[in-house]
Design an enzyme around this catalytic site. Structure first.
Site, mmCIF file in Angstrom:
data_model
loop_
_atom_site.group_PDB
_atom_site.id
_atom_site.type_symbol
_atom_site.label_atom_id
_atom_site.label_comp_id
_atom_site.label_asym_id
_atom_site.label_seq_id
_atom_site.Cartn_x
_atom_site.Cartn_y
_atom_site.Cartn_z
ATOM 1 N N LEU A 92 12.077 60.815 12.135
ATOM 2 C CA LEU A 92 9.974 61.786 12.651
ATOM 3 C C LEU A 92 9.891 62.577 11.354
ATOM 4 C CD1 LEU A 92 11.238 62.551 16.811
ATOM 5 C CD2 LEU A 92 9.909 60.737 15.675
ATOM 6 N N HIS A 108 23.741 64.495 18.806
ATOM 7 C CA HIS A 108 23.870 63.859 17.916
ATOM 8 C C HIS A 108 25.910 63.909 17.609
ATOM 9 C CE1 HIS A 108 24.765 62.911 13.465
ATOM 10 N NE2 HIS A 108 25.531 63.088 13.354
#
Ligand code: GRF
Length: 195
Positions: A92, A108
């Site tokens: 992003l 993550h």
């Protein structure tokens, strides 16, 4: 609090988050949004009665801003207070991240700050680490780099492969992310440390 979840694939983390938002939970899902119209998670969300949308990133080529403008149109309609990236595989832009600063989380599959980016389990094995795991963090412009809101640790076992290690970490992702979201939605940023 209104939660939007962004996915790219199977959505197992999304499913865990949806299952957790019941009863007295301070948050409710208002949208599941994917960059892949064929993402398996979209069907799971629909089955759970959660509104879904998809913006295929491929027609936009390298024009990230145009892709994100379409994402934002769906997000603006859903008006979430919190965005959860869950297996969302698109980077992003700083502009998009800035518009949601302090309200966007990501999971993550490594013990950040170790191994930002891809192939995290292979890199942990390559390095001979004895522990691995997953991290939920606030999203900032730098990839996989924001303040840590939770971590879960698992042992690395002899002759582990990336797939075996991933299979050991994934269930902990499904415990960690809901625990972090519950705290975060209640305004508590104390890190969740598991087990
Ligand atoms: C998981 O390993 C997650 O950590 C990473 O994407 C993988 C698949 O996630 N971000 P999901 O099953 O689509 O939630």
């Amino acid at each position: 609090r209104r939660v939007a979840i962004l996915i790219s694939g199977g959505g197992s983390n999304m499913a865990a988050l949806l299952e957790s938002m019941t009863g007295d939970h301070p948050a409710r899902p208002v949208l599941v949004l994917s960059n892949d119209p064929a993402a398996g998670g979209l069907a799971l969300a629909r089955a759970a009665g959660v509104p879904t949308a998809a913006v295929d990133h491929r027609p936009f080529g390298r024009d990230r801003a145009a892709f994100e403008a379409d994402l934002s149109a769906h997000l603006d309609r859903a008006a979430p207070d919190i965005l959860c990236l869950a297996g969302f595989m698109r980077v992003l832009t700083a502009g998009f991240v800035g518009r949601h600063a302090g309200r966007m989380l990501n999971i993550h599959p490594s013990l950040l700050p170790k191994y930002p980016g891809l192939n995290t389990h292979a890199r942990a094995l390559e390095a001979g680490d004895t522990q691995a795991g997953c991290t939920v963090h606030e999203v900032i412009a730098d990839l996989d780099a924001g303040p840590v809101l939770g971590q879960a640790r698992v042992p690395v076992l002899p002759d582990d492969t990336p797939d075996r290690l991933a299979a050991r970490v994934l269930p902990w992702e499904h415990r960690l992310y809901p625990a972090v979201l519950r705290r975060f939605a209640a305004g508590d940023r104390t890190p969740v440390l598991l087990p």
